[in-house]
Design a protein around this motif. Structure first.
Motif, PDB file in Angstrom:
ATOM      1  N   SER A   1       0.827  -1.206   0.000  1.00  0.00           N
ATOM      2  CA  SER A   1       0.000   0.000   0.000  1.00  0.00           C
ATOM      3  C   SER A   1       0.863   1.258   0.000  1.00  0.00           C
ATOM      4  CB  SER A   1      -0.929   0.001   1.220  1.00  0.00           C
ATOM      5  OG  SER A   1      -1.813  -1.098   1.193  1.00  0.00           O
ATOM      6  N   THR A   2       1.999   1.199   0.692  1.00  0.00           N
ATOM      7  CA  THR A   2       2.905   2.343   0.710  1.00  0.00           C
ATOM      8  C   THR A   2       3.453   2.626  -0.686  1.00  0.00           C
ATOM      9  OG1 THR A   2       3.540   1.832   2.995  1.00  0.00           O
ATOM     10  CG2 THR A   2       4.998   3.282   1.744  1.00  0.00           C
TER      11      THR A   2
ATOM     12  N   THR B   1       2.640   5.902  -3.023  1.00  0.00           N
ATOM     13  CA  THR B   1       3.704   6.701  -3.630  1.00  0.00           C
ATOM     14  C   THR B   1       3.490   6.831  -5.137  1.00  0.00           C
ATOM     15  OG1 THR B   1       5.259   5.914  -1.945  1.00  0.00           O
ATOM     16  CG2 THR B   1       6.206   6.916  -3.921  1.00  0.00           C
TER      17      THR B   1
END
Length: 500
Positions: free
Chosen positions: A109-110, A114
């Protein structure tokens, strides 16, 4: 002519079409995500995009010399994030790292966040750059943007064929990486003449000067503190230089924003009339990109609340949101459904891009003639009907049959008809609800509901339904939403709610 504009659209849509459509397959097959987890990760993009777009467009407007550099740098950071998702899959396959499922979802998810923050606003940045490059020839915008639509369909097809030949999902990341590098190089070739800003300031001064000169009995004087005093007949005001400059900026914005938007729209309409409305490029140019939605809302004046008190307007906006949810549930999980449930080969899945794209372009091409002949109400209902039939058709397909592949592609043509009919009519319909000076914010509201909130909710709801109730239930729910949406739309079209 304007080769750089065309190349920018080809490369940026290749970046946005190489990996994202196939990511649900990668999340399921390589990372082992459940459908609701896939929906959660996919929902990040539309929500983050609506915030990132205004931010990056604001930066390049304030620093026009850095426009190309910002486009290239943000795309590069987003490209690295996408490659990070591939590295996670490699780490899991080689048993290098043992991560819990929750940690894996968080890390992925990070990277997805991004990518959404840095890469997805690229279309708006390219739109802005192209409009600056075109200058007085803004009417040619659609002819440049058309190359992006072509690139999108062909890239999806190419990636599908490569995955089928290599049996390796990593191909999508390699194509995305190469496309990103090409886009970065092209972005750094973008340069603008910053003298236009000085011309704008001079025009502000001329407008302010004309405004004061047209006032009756205007007198000016300077006080001992350096403040400028202006007297208009029997009245006087006391303003500092800063306040006068601020008033100049407001006067300039008020006098130019509406005239620019109106002139471009009128030129496009006149051009469409002159060729019978069959200019495909101009048809596409009337459709705002997804990531411009919030930018329009932030740039324009807040619309009058009385507009939203109309049943006709409210029902239309609800219809826009519900159809956005329905279409999002289909689009986000179609490739996963075809690969996991129908067992279609990637070479066939890749044909979804050009198949839906061709019918979509044809629908936009003839939208004007269709609207004049059948009217907005019938076309919006036809869009709902086509989408519902598409959903029901998917529930009837039998896995592991060649005929299923054929019928799946036939059903995909209904995407272009369903989405194309609705969006082409919705753009003009929402315009009729708002005054001329708020047409941009009207398009922003339309895009934010359909492609922003609707897309995000569709990913979340679709992922949950797919995981716990299956693909058949997902498509049935999508069809049900179409029925409810069309019923709400019909209520708003009753003669008693006519706002004209």
């Amino acid at each position: 002519m304007y080769l750089l504009c065309k190349l920018l659209y080809i490369s940026v849509f290749a970046v946005l079409s190489a990996a994202p459509p196939y990511l649900p397959l990668y999340y399921h097959d390589a990372l082992g995500f459940s459908s609701d987890q896939i929906g959660f990760v996919l929902a990040i993009a539309p929500f983050i995009q609506t915030a990132a777009c205004p931010l990056w467009t604001f930066v390049v407007d304030k620093r026009p010399k850095l426009h190309g550099a910002v486009m290239g740098t943000t795309a590069l950071v987003g490209g690295i994030a996408v490659m990070g998702i591939m590295m996670i899959g490699h780490a899991i396959a080689s048993s290098t790292y043992q991560l819990s499922n929750g940690t894996l979802v968080l890390v992925t998810s990070t990277f997805a966040l991004t990518y959404a923050f840095f890469t997805l606003p690229s279309v708006s940045l390219v739109d802005s750059a192209v409009m600056k490059i075109l200058g007085p020839n803004k009417i040619l915008y659609g002819q440049q943007r058309l190359w992006g639509s072509v690139s999108c369909g062909l890239t999806i097809l190419l990636v599908g064929q490569l995955i089928s030949m290599t049996s390796n999902l990593d191909v999508m990341f390699y194509v995305s990486g190469v496309s990103t590098l090409v886009f970065v190089i092209l972005s750094f070739l973008v340069h603008f003449d910053t003298n236009e800003g000085e011309e704008d300031k001079l025009q502000q001064e001329r407008l302010l000067s004309n405004h004061y000169n047209n006032q009756p009995n205007t007198l000016s004087s300077t006080t001992s503190t350096g403040e400028k005093k202006h007297r208009y007949g029997k009245y006087q005001s006391l303003a500092t230089d800063e306040e006068t400059a601020a008033y100049s900026s407001h006067l300039y914005k008020a006098s130019t924003t509406h005239s620019i938007a109106t002139s471009v729209r009128e030129e496009a309409d006149e051009a469409l009339e002159s060729v019978g409305g069959v200019d495909l490029g101009l048809a596409i140019s009337r459709i705002p990109s997804v990531d411009q939605s919030m930018a329009h809302i932030l740039e324009d004046d807040v619309p009058s609340l009385s507009i939203f008190g109309s049943v006709r307007v409210i029902t239309f906006l609800i219809t826009t949101l519900m159809l956005g949810i329905s279409l999002s549930m289909i689009v986000y999980f179609l490739f996963l459904f075809q690969g996991r449930d129908l067992h279609m080969p990637a070479s066939w899945i890749g044909w979804n891009g050009p198949t839906g794209g061709i019918t979509e372009l044809l629908t936009f091409c003839f939208a004007k003639q269709l609207t004049e002949r059948f009217g907005v109400t019938k076309l919006v209902l036809a869009a709902h009907f086509a989408t519902a039939i598409r959903c029901i058709g998917y529930t009837l397909l039998v896995p592991d049959q060649f005929s299923t592949n054929i019928f799946a592609m036939m059903l995909q043509t209904l995407h272009g008809i369903g989405f194309g009919l609705f969006w082409a009519t919705a753009v003009s319909e929402i315009d009729s609800f708002f005054p001329p000076e708020q047409r941009s914010v009207a398009q922003g509201i339309l895009g934010a509901l359909h492609a922003g909130l609707g897309t995000g909710l569709g990913a979340l709801i679709g992922g949950y339904v797919y995981e716990y109730y299956g693909a058949i239930s997902l498509f049935r729910l999508s069809a049900f939403l179409c029925v409810v949406s069309s019923a709400i739309f019909c209520i708003g079209r009753l003669p008693r709610y006519n706002v004209n």
